[in-house]
Design an enzyme around this catalytic site. Structure first.
Site, PDB file in Angstrom:
ATOM      1  N   TYR A   1     -30.022  16.033  39.809  1.00  0.00           N
ATOM      2  CA  TYR A   1     -30.891  15.647  38.707  1.00  0.00           C
ATOM      3  C   TYR A   1     -32.217  15.050  39.171  1.00  0.00           C
ATOM      4  O   TYR A   1     -33.018  14.618  38.351  1.00  0.00           O
ATOM      5  CB  TYR A   1     -30.171  14.672  37.774  1.00  0.00           C
ATOM      6  CG  TYR A   1     -29.018  15.297  37.019  1.00  0.00           C
ATOM      7  CD1 TYR A   1     -28.431  16.474  37.460  1.00  0.00           C
ATOM      8  CD2 TYR A   1     -28.515  14.721  35.876  1.00  0.00           C
ATOM      9  CE1 TYR A   1     -27.366  17.037  36.787  1.00  0.00           C
ATOM     10  CE2 TYR A   1     -27.450  15.285  35.190  1.00  0.00           C
ATOM     11  CZ  TYR A   1     -26.877  16.446  35.649  1.00  0.00           C
ATOM     12  OH  TYR A   1     -25.822  17.005  34.984  1.00  0.00           O
TER      13      TYR A   1
ATOM     14  N   LYS B   1     -16.877  15.818  45.363  1.00  0.00           N
ATOM     15  CA  LYS B   1     -16.557  17.175  45.819  1.00  0.00           C
ATOM     16  C   LYS B   1     -16.805  17.232  47.335  1.00  0.00           C
ATOM     17  O   LYS B   1     -17.407  18.177  47.866  1.00  0.00           O
ATOM     18  CB  LYS B   1     -17.438  18.180  45.056  1.00  0.00           C
ATOM     19  CG  LYS B   1     -16.969  19.614  45.124  1.00  0.00           C
ATOM     20  CD  LYS B   1     -15.674  19.879  44.395  1.00  0.00           C
ATOM     21  CE  LYS B   1     -15.203  21.309  44.622  1.00  0.00           C
ATOM     22  NZ  LYS B   1     -13.844  21.552  44.138  1.00  0.00           N
TER      23      LYS B   1
ATOM     24  N   ASP C   1     -12.646  17.809  40.603  1.00  0.00           N
ATOM     25  CA  ASP C   1     -12.005  18.760  39.683  1.00  0.00           C
ATOM     26  C   ASP C   1     -10.593  18.283  39.327  1.00  0.00           C
ATOM     27  O   ASP C   1     -10.141  18.393  38.184  1.00  0.00           O
ATOM     28  CB  ASP C   1     -11.998  20.198  40.216  1.00  0.00           C
ATOM     29  CG  ASP C   1     -11.821  20.288  41.713  1.00  0.00           C
ATOM     30  OD1 ASP C   1     -12.132  19.308  42.415  1.00  0.00           O
ATOM     31  OD2 ASP C   1     -11.366  21.332  42.204  1.00  0.00           O
TER      32      ASP C   1
ATOM     33  N   ASP D   1     -21.902  13.173  34.690  1.00  0.00           N
ATOM     34  CA  ASP D   1     -22.403  13.687  33.422  1.00  0.00           C
ATOM     35  C   ASP D   1     -21.285  14.439  32.705  1.00  0.00           C
ATOM     36  O   ASP D   1     -21.029  14.243  31.513  1.00  0.00           O
ATOM     37  CB  ASP D   1     -23.592  14.626  33.728  1.00  0.00           C
ATOM     38  CG  ASP D   1     -24.395  14.958  32.493  1.00  0.00           C
ATOM     39  OD1 ASP D   1     -24.091  14.416  31.422  1.00  0.00           O
ATOM     40  OD2 ASP D   1     -25.332  15.765  32.608  1.00  0.00           O
TER      41      ASP D   1
END
Ligand code: NAI
Length: 488
Positions: free
Chosen positions: A134, A181, A214, A238
């Site tokens: 972002y 991740k 995840d 987010d």
């Protein structure tokens, strides 16, 4: 005695915002004032009202100065302009005040029925709010290939991770999960995981656990009650924070805070809901819960609890706005719901409540960079646009660089090695990375050698990007391409 006895006066910048903003801000102001907290509301504009005055950033200088002085703001939602040239006022505020942590509590409320009711969901998502994808650094590198830089810094990770632990301590929580991740993005997401593991021992009373993002999403739906605090990077946060707010009843009750160094901006998660604007139908609970967070931030713990309990009693007794009303109910208006909450001030809800203590953040030592060890440049990735086959491109590059200080180690396409010695090629795009390394690993490459190399490659190909391959005290500061280790 009680809250009325505490007459500390707080100056708070108040931005009513767009759409349903003025209605929910008005409602929240009524409740906070009725709770007896001495707040001097410093009314300022941002968003639509600023754009209409021709202020392209969406935030006038007076509003910025007010927040700078007061250090605390409560804001309604701001419409993001659709025209060119005008920026998102929310992004302007986030950047100017470097609000590095976006804090979103997600809690089951009595009276708000969801498929998860009764599970005792009570967690907080702490999302890094400035960095990551972002940062908005994007390039169209060829006609068909675009890039977005995922920038993450140790300082950025440290700040948000310390915030998450300090919040856990202040709220009497026992665990913090860090969701990343790191298994795929070893250097960026991996930095957050590593920083988390380094900081965790400073909070011995808190159980620290890493979880792959995840799996975190999966577990949030499967067993959300297991989580207390989840700290994560910007884009991960987010997505999972929206998921989490959906578990307990949605946007009408989802509060948030944007916290920076000495500045905190409190707002609901929801936007301007333009279809509902002016109808006296919006749910003010989300912004009211944001104001509860604000009061805790201001040290008004008693008043914060009083409002929190009044809201819960109101909901539990069946007063609900349209977004959370049950099928057979006549929904309440914003104004009537607000009056009901005010009427319930002083009553205690039966629902379990947390003890809150003031947040104690450690003073982070500002470092201009990392302690510098032996950093060497041992090669360079040169990204070229080409329609050649990998074999033809490889041969061409090798010819062009003959006599230079580098050898072509490999070429990859979208991260998968395609040259040399590759039997099964992936689908190719016109965007290749040529990895060139120094002939003798004992020597570092100079800038002059790298520029000579790029100049040579530029004689035969269009290059659009170069990246140094740096080695930090023997640890490579770059990842290997898929298949790069297979044959060398
Ligand atoms: P939105 O959150 O404004 O509305 C989505 C839907 O959620 C609404 O149609 C409504 O049904 C419901 N909803 C939202 N808040 C509610 C409330 N308090 N009570 C009852 N129902 C509520 O999201 P949307 O439509 O994507 O965005 C509209 C505008 O708001 C856009 O311009 C967007 O950029 C802006 N926005 C601003 C934010 C901010 O200032 N922090 C955050 C999100 C969006």
């Amino acid at each position: 005695m009680g809250i009325l006895a505490d007459k500390r006066v707080h100056r708070v910048t108040l931005i009513e915002g767009d759409g349903i903003g003025p209605e929910v801000v008005r409602a929240v102001r009524r409740v906070v004032d009725a709770a007896g907290v001495a707040v001097l509301w410093d009314e300022q504009i941002a968003g639509g009202a600023a754009f209409r005055k021709g202020i392209a950033s969406g935030v006038p200088a007076e509003t910025l100065q007010s927040i700078r002085t007061n250090r605390v703001a409560l804001k309604g939602p701001l419409a993001t302009p659709v025209g060119d040239g005008e920026k998102s006022a929310n992004v302007t505020l986030r950047k100017v005040f470097e609000t590095y942590a976006n804090v979103r509590p997600v809690r089951e409320l009595a009276g708000v029925e969801t498929p998860f009711s009764g599970r005792g969901i009570d967690l907080v998502i702490v999302r890094e709010n400035v960095e990551d994808l972002y940062a908005g650094i994007e390039h169209q590198q060829t006609e068909g290939v675009a890039q977005c830089l995922k920038l993450m810094s140790r300082t950025g990770c440290e700040k948000v991770i310390h915030y998450a632990f300090a919040l856990a301590v202040a709220e009497g929580r026992k665990s913090v999960h860090c969701a990343t991740k790191a298994n795929i993005m070893k250097l960026t997401e991996g930095l957050m995981k590593k920083t988390f593991e380094e900081i965790a021992p400073q909070y011995p009373g808190i159980r620290a656990q890493h979880i792959i993002i995840d799996n975190c999403a999966h577990e949030l739906v499967r067993r959300p009650e297991q989580f207390e605090v989840i700290v994560t990077s910007n884009m991960n946060g987010d997505i999972v924070s929206d998921l989490a707010s959906g578990l307990t009843g949605g946007l009408g009750i989802a509060p948030a805070a944007n916290v920076g160094d000495g500045v905190a901006i409190f707002e609901a998660v929801h936007g301007t809901a333009p279809g509902m604007a002016g109808l006296d139908a919006a749910n003010p609970a989300a912004l009211l819960l944001s104001a509860v967070m604000m009061l805790r931030h201001l040290g008004e713990l008693e008043a914060a609890d009083a409002i929190d309990h009044a809201l819960q009693v109101t909901l539990a007794e069946g007063a609900r706005t349209a977004d959370i009303a049950r099928g057979d109910e006549i929904p309440m208006s914003t104004t009537d719901f607000t009056s009901a909450v005010i009427g319930n001030l002083g009553r205690r809800s039966a629902q379990r409540s947390r003890e809150h203590r003031p947040l104690a953040l450690p003073r982070l030592v500002r470092r201009p960079g990392q302690p510098r060890g032996a950093t060497r440049t041992i090669g360079v990735d040169v990204f070229v646009q080409s329609d050649l086959s990998p074999a033809a491109l490889g041969k061409s590059i090798e010819t062009l660089i003959a006599g230079a200080s580098f050898r072509l180690q490999m070429i990859s396409n979208r991260g998968t090695k395609v040259y040399p010695h590759v039997a099964d090629l992936p689908d190719l795009v016109d965007h290749f990375r040529c990895r060139l390394v120094v002939h003798d690993p004992a020597f570092a490459a100079t800038d002059a050698e790298i520029l000579d190399l790029v100049h040579r490659i530029g004689r035969g190909h269009v290059w659009m990007h170069i990246e140094k391959l740096r080695d930090y005290d023997g640890t490579p500061g770059f990842t290997r391409a898929q298949g790069e280790d297979a044959e060398r």
